[in-house]
Enzyme design. Structure first.
Site, PDB file in Angstrom:
ATOM      1  N   ILE A  11      48.379  45.320  40.101  1.00  0.00           N
ATOM      2  CA  ILE A  11      48.440  44.252  41.151  1.00  0.00           C
ATOM      3  C   ILE A  11      48.134  43.035  40.042  1.00  0.00           C
ATOM      4  N   LEU A  33      44.510  47.106  28.084  1.00  0.00           N
ATOM      5  CA  LEU A  33      45.533  47.528  27.336  1.00  0.00           C
ATOM      6  C   LEU A  33      45.418  48.767  27.549  1.00  0.00           C
ATOM      7  N   PHE A  79      40.470  41.895  38.396  1.00  0.00           N
ATOM      8  CA  PHE A  79      41.433  43.406  38.387  1.00  0.00           C
ATOM      9  C   PHE A  79      40.883  44.148  37.918  1.00  0.00           C
ATOM     10  N   THR A  98      34.205  51.646  33.505  1.00  0.00           N
ATOM     11  CA  THR A  98      34.532  50.647  33.715  1.00  0.00           C
ATOM     12  C   THR A  98      34.533  50.194  34.829  1.00  0.00           C
ATOM     13  N   THR A 132      38.568  48.034  47.316  1.00  0.00           N
ATOM     14  CA  THR A 132      39.818  48.779  47.634  1.00  0.00           C
ATOM     15  C   THR A 132      39.191  49.424  49.085  1.00  0.00           C
ATOM     16  N   ASP A 133      40.320  49.810  50.009  1.00  0.00           N
ATOM     17  CA  ASP A 133      39.974  50.397  51.519  1.00  0.00           C
ATOM     18  C   ASP A 133      39.202  51.590  51.689  1.00  0.00           C
ATOM     19  N   GLU A 134      38.883  52.439  49.980  1.00  0.00           N
ATOM     20  CA  GLU A 134      38.831  54.027  49.919  1.00  0.00           C
ATOM     21  C   GLU A 134      37.323  54.165  49.930  1.00  0.00           C
ATOM     22  N   TYR A 158      36.610  57.745  41.958  1.00  0.00           N
ATOM     23  CA  TYR A 158      37.090  56.393  42.093  1.00  0.00           C
ATOM     24  C   TYR A 158      36.298  55.627  42.803  1.00  0.00           C
ATOM     25  N   LYS A 162      33.820  52.202  42.374  1.00  0.00           N
ATOM     26  CA  LYS A 162      34.333  50.919  42.845  1.00  0.00           C
ATOM     27  C   LYS A 162      33.075  50.540  44.537  1.00  0.00           C
ATOM     28  N   LYS A 197      51.679  57.180  40.545  1.00  0.00           N
ATOM     29  CA  LYS A 197      51.636  56.458  42.160  1.00  0.00           C
ATOM     30  C   LYS A 197      52.635  57.112  43.135  1.00  0.00           C
ATOM     31  N   TYR A 215      51.572  66.142  48.210  1.00  0.00           N
ATOM     32  CA  TYR A 215      50.213  67.339  48.415  1.00  0.00           C
ATOM     33  C   TYR A 215      49.753  67.893  49.998  1.00  0.00           C
ATOM     34  N   ARG A 222      47.618  56.375  54.987  1.00  0.00           N
ATOM     35  CA  ARG A 222      47.352  55.374  54.532  1.00  0.00           C
ATOM     36  C   ARG A 222      48.235  54.383  55.084  1.00  0.00           C
ATOM     37  N   ASN A 257      52.330  60.408  54.483  1.00  0.00           N
ATOM     38  CA  ASN A 257      52.704  60.084  53.233  1.00  0.00           C
ATOM     39  C   ASN A 257      54.563  61.178  53.264  1.00  0.00           C
TER      40      ASN A 257
HETATM   41  P1  NAD Z   1      46.768  49.135  37.692  1.00  0.00           P
HETATM   42  O1  NAD Z   1      45.717  50.775  36.797  1.00  0.00           O
HETATM   43  O2  NAD Z   1      47.710  49.245  37.294  1.00  0.00           O
HETATM   44  O3  NAD Z   1      45.564  48.421  36.167  1.00  0.00           O
HETATM   45  C1  NAD Z   1      43.968  47.623  35.464  1.00  0.00           C
HETATM   46  C2  NAD Z   1      43.883  46.808  34.620  1.00  0.00           C
HETATM   47  O4  NAD Z   1      43.180  46.858  34.000  1.00  0.00           O
HETATM   48  C3  NAD Z   1      45.229  48.041  33.062  1.00  0.00           C
HETATM   49  O5  NAD Z   1      46.122  46.272  32.781  1.00  0.00           O
HETATM   50  C4  NAD Z   1      44.684  47.433  32.206  1.00  0.00           C
HETATM   51  O6  NAD Z   1      44.611  48.289  31.568  1.00  0.00           O
HETATM   52  C5  NAD Z   1      43.150  46.593  32.619  1.00  0.00           C
HETATM   53  N1  NAD Z   1      41.338  47.817  32.534  1.00  0.00           N
HETATM   54  C6  NAD Z   1      41.317  48.797  33.185  1.00  0.00           C
HETATM   55  N2  NAD Z   1      40.318  48.707  31.943  1.00  0.00           N
HETATM   56  C7  NAD Z   1      39.997  47.878  31.547  1.00  0.00           C
HETATM   57  C8  NAD Z   1      38.899  47.462  31.107  1.00  0.00           C
HETATM   58  N3  NAD Z   1      37.512  48.536  30.529  1.00  0.00           N
HETATM   59  N4  NAD Z   1      38.818  46.005  30.412  1.00  0.00           N
HETATM   60  C9  NAD Z   1      39.710  45.299  30.549  1.00  0.00           C
HETATM   61  N5  NAD Z   1      40.990  45.516  31.205  1.00  0.00           N
HETATM   62  C10 NAD Z   1      40.839  47.334  31.528  1.00  0.00           C
HETATM   63  O7  NAD Z   1      45.553  48.671  38.869  1.00  0.00           O
HETATM   64  P2  NAD Z   1      46.009  48.349  40.672  1.00  0.00           P
HETATM   65  O8  NAD Z   1      46.661  48.908  40.952  1.00  0.00           O
HETATM   66  O9  NAD Z   1      46.526  46.620  39.221  1.00  0.00           O
HETATM   67  O10 NAD Z   1      44.305  47.849  40.524  1.00  0.00           O
HETATM   68  C11 NAD Z   1      43.655  46.612  40.526  1.00  0.00           C
HETATM   69  C12 NAD Z   1      42.672  46.521  40.850  1.00  0.00           C
HETATM   70  O11 NAD Z   1      43.082  46.545  42.674  1.00  0.00           O
HETATM   71  C13 NAD Z   1      41.854  47.450  40.665  1.00  0.00           C
HETATM   72  O12 NAD Z   1      40.597  46.561  41.183  1.00  0.00           O
HETATM   73  C14 NAD Z   1      41.787  48.325  42.232  1.00  0.00           C
HETATM   74  O13 NAD Z   1      40.971  49.346  41.799  1.00  0.00           O
HETATM   75  C15 NAD Z   1      42.325  47.276  42.943  1.00  0.00           C
HETATM   76  N6  NAD Z   1      42.847  47.582  44.188  1.00  0.00           N
HETATM   77  C16 NAD Z   1      44.190  48.429  44.189  1.00  0.00           C
HETATM   78  C17 NAD Z   1      44.904  48.965  44.714  1.00  0.00           C
HETATM   79  C18 NAD Z   1      46.314  49.645  44.518  1.00  0.00           C
HETATM   80  O14 NAD Z   1      46.768  50.048  45.652  1.00  0.00           O
HETATM   81  N7  NAD Z   1      47.020  49.661  43.540  1.00  0.00           N
HETATM   82  C19 NAD Z   1      44.846  48.818  46.378  1.00  0.00           C
HETATM   83  C20 NAD Z   1      43.314  47.618  46.467  1.00  0.00           C
HETATM   84  C21 NAD Z   1      42.759  47.195  45.367  1.00  0.00           C
HETATM   85  O1  DAU Z   2      43.695  52.722  49.170  1.00  0.00           O
HETATM   86  C1  DAU Z   2      44.005  51.916  48.124  1.00  0.00           C
HETATM   87  C2  DAU Z   2      44.125  52.700  46.954  1.00  0.00           C
HETATM   88  O2  DAU Z   2      45.932  53.215  46.830  1.00  0.00           O
HETATM   89  C3  DAU Z   2      43.791  52.234  45.183  1.00  0.00           C
HETATM   90  O3  DAU Z   2      42.690  52.040  45.356  1.00  0.00           O
HETATM   91  C4  DAU Z   2      43.556  52.719  43.939  1.00  0.00           C
HETATM   92  O4  DAU Z   2      43.618  52.032  43.148  1.00  0.00           O
HETATM   93  C5  DAU Z   2      45.138  53.163  44.610  1.00  0.00           C
HETATM   94  O5  DAU Z   2      45.864  54.213  43.287  1.00  0.00           O
HETATM   95  C6  DAU Z   2      45.700  53.938  45.770  1.00  0.00           C
HETATM   96  O6  DAU Z   2      44.714  55.548  45.616  1.00  0.00           O
HETATM   97  P1  DAU Z   2      45.711  56.863  46.708  1.00  0.00           P
HETATM   98  O7  DAU Z   2      45.700  57.997  46.229  1.00  0.00           O
HETATM   99  O8  DAU Z   2      45.760  56.108  47.860  1.00  0.00           O
HETATM  100  O9  DAU Z   2      47.622  56.304  45.944  1.00  0.00           O
HETATM  101  P2  DAU Z   2      48.285  57.329  45.583  1.00  0.00           P
HETATM  102  O10 DAU Z   2      49.907  56.657  45.317  1.00  0.00           O
HETATM  103  O11 DAU Z   2      47.614  58.035  44.732  1.00  0.00           O
HETATM  104  O12 DAU Z   2      48.538  58.613  46.468  1.00  0.00           O
HETATM  105  C7  DAU Z   2      49.297  57.746  47.747  1.00  0.00           C
HETATM  106  C8  DAU Z   2      48.969  59.408  48.651  1.00  0.00           C
HETATM  107  O13 DAU Z   2      49.915  60.052  48.410  1.00  0.00           O
HETATM  108  C9  DAU Z   2      48.070  59.876  48.890  1.00  0.00           C
HETATM  109  O14 DAU Z   2      47.834  60.453  50.234  1.00  0.00           O
HETATM  110  C10 DAU Z   2      47.686  61.190  47.935  1.00  0.00           C
HETATM  111  C11 DAU Z   2      49.792  61.015  47.987  1.00  0.00           C
HETATM  112  N1  DAU Z   2      50.342  61.627  46.440  1.00  0.00           N
HETATM  113  C12 DAU Z   2      50.064  61.138  45.213  1.00  0.00           C
HETATM  114  C13 DAU Z   2      51.105  61.730  44.715  1.00  0.00           C
HETATM  115  C14 DAU Z   2      50.874  60.584  43.418  1.00  0.00           C
HETATM  116  C15 DAU Z   2      52.019  62.761  46.681  1.00  0.00           C
HETATM  117  O15 DAU Z   2      51.481  63.706  48.021  1.00  0.00           O
HETATM  118  N2  DAU Z   2      51.851  63.357  45.547  1.00  0.00           N
HETATM  119  C16 DAU Z   2      51.534  63.081  44.323  1.00  0.00           C
HETATM  120  O16 DAU Z   2      52.113  62.712  43.497  1.00  0.00           O
END
Ligand code: NAD
Ligand code: DAU
Length: 355
Positions: A11, A33, A79, A98, A132-134, A158, A162, A197, A215, A222, A257
């Protein structure tokens, strides 16, 4: 300028690219990184003086103090986090370090910097925490979607980490007056999504002829938001969010899913049919469920619409098509992220399964 942490992740890198596409305000990008950080996401900014990348930890107080003093940002957007639920189950410690300790140290560095600003700059300063919504826990089928008033009930290492970081951010506002806003967003998808993911894993496994590991019964729900819509919500909250408030961000796209996986398969059937003419859905395999797997998330995103006028631009149908197309158009990016460390993770997570 603005100061971004975690801007080489999924993101964060989308946010940096969008930010610099829409304004000339420079961005300093602090990212450790980790396995999830990838400078290739930002390759198009090479040589662009508006983007200053620094490799480092958000918990490195001396480094963050020095960067704040040198660059004097008007806002911080946080982020940086460990973000994958399954990894938090295998090894929670990095998540505590972190997401909790790192956020605490960042807050302290920012508080020291902000306290020393002249009054006008102090009043205009913002700390935006991306969450996050989690944190809200799980819903049953008929529960109303998460509103901002829903008590926190995190269920995974996780989401607990958060939730803790959100509480620290809230406390730094109430106790020290730090001008914070927090966003709680649902599942993002789109370009540069790391293929651990669900959606990118399904795309890359399908194309590689591998099983698509679902799973449990695949009926977990979601809410899905195209990543660029999340970026526009963050920009809007940064611009007009009320201090100390939290804003839920979602796509109004609740889906089980298994439906997501079928949609990805159908798009691939259309855009890159299998050589044998068979549907990709044949590759779906049901595997052992995630421990403590939250059954349903749903976001009530009416507050951000009512107060800040934000709504997502993409529907799931338009966003998922763009996403699948992006992965088809970027095989080199996919190949490069599937390094040795990635393969080790997949082997560990899906050990004994046909994935
Ligand atoms: P991501 O895992 O793709 O990226 C995380 C980034 O943070 C990476 O570039 C990593 O190198 C950096 N990082 C990790 N530890 C660090 C540290 N100690 N210091 C500096 N940098 C560090 O995650 P994302 O999916 O891009 O999520 C970004 C943010 O948004 C997170 O806070 C996550 O909780 C939140 N979020 C993600 C989702 C989603 O669906 N991916 C949804 C809602 C909220
Ligand atoms: O809701 C926001 C969150 O969404 C963020 O805060 C997290 O950073 C982000 O990783 C994501 O979490 P989820 O656990 O929902 O995402 P993931 O893609 O890991 O899984 C999505 C759904 O799919 C979850 O119900 C688990 C399922 N899943 C996931 C994987 C990796 C499977 O069924 N098979 C898989 O191999």
């Amino acid at each position: 300028m603005i100061f971004i942490t975690g801007g080489a992740g999924f993101i964060g890198s989308n946010f940096v690219l969008d930010w610099l596409a829409q304004s000339d305000e420079p961005a300093i990008n602090l990212d450790k990184l980790s396995y999830a950080g990838n400078l290739e996401n930002l390759a198009s900014l090479q040589g662009d003086a508006r983007h200053v990348f620094v490799q480092g930890d958000l918990g490195d107080r001396a480094l963050v103090d020095a960067l704040l003093a040198q660059h004097r940002p008007r806002a911080v957007v946080n982020f940086a986090a460990e973000s994958h639920v399954d990894r938090s189950i295998h090894g929670p410690e990095d998540f505590i370090q972190t997401n909790i300790v790192g956020t605490f140290r960042l807050l302290e560095a920012v508080r020291a910097y902000w306290s020393g600003l002249p009054e006008a700059e102090k009043a205009a300063f913002r700390f935006l925490h991306v969450s996050t919504d989690e944190v809200y826990g799980t819903l049953s089928k008929d529960d109303p979607p998460f509103a901002e008033t829903k008590p926190y009930e995190p269920n995974s290492p996780y989401s607990a980490s958060k939730a803790a970081s959100d509480h620290l951010v809230r406390a730094w506002h109430h106790t020290y007056g730090l001008p914070v806003v927090t966003t709680n967003c649902s599942n993002n998808y789109g370009p540069y999504h790391f293929p651990e993911k669900l959606i990118p894993l399904m795309i890359v496994n399908a194309l590689a002829g591998k099983p698509l590991p679902v799973y449990g019964d695949g009926m977990q729900i979601r809410d899905w938001l195209y990543v660029k819509d999340h970026c526009s919500a963050i920009r809007r909250v940064l611009e007009a969010g009320k201090l100390g408030e939290t804003y839920n961000v979602g796509g109004w796209n609740e889906k089980p899913n298994i439906e997501i996986v079928h949609t990805v398969c159908q798009l691939l059937d259309e855009l890159r049919p299998r050589a044998d003419g068979q549907p990709y859905a044949q590759q779906i395999t049901y595997v052992t469920d995630r421990p403590g797997h939250d059954r349903r998330y749903a976001i009530d995103a009416r507050k951000i619409e009512r107060e800040l006028g934000w709504r997502p631009a993409e529907t799931f149908e338009t966003g998922i098509r763009k996403t699948v197309q992006w992965y088809l158009d970027n095989p080199e990016w996919v190949a490069n992220v599937q390094s040795g460390a990635y393969r080790e993770w997949v082997a560990k997570q899906y050990e004994g399964e046909a994935a």
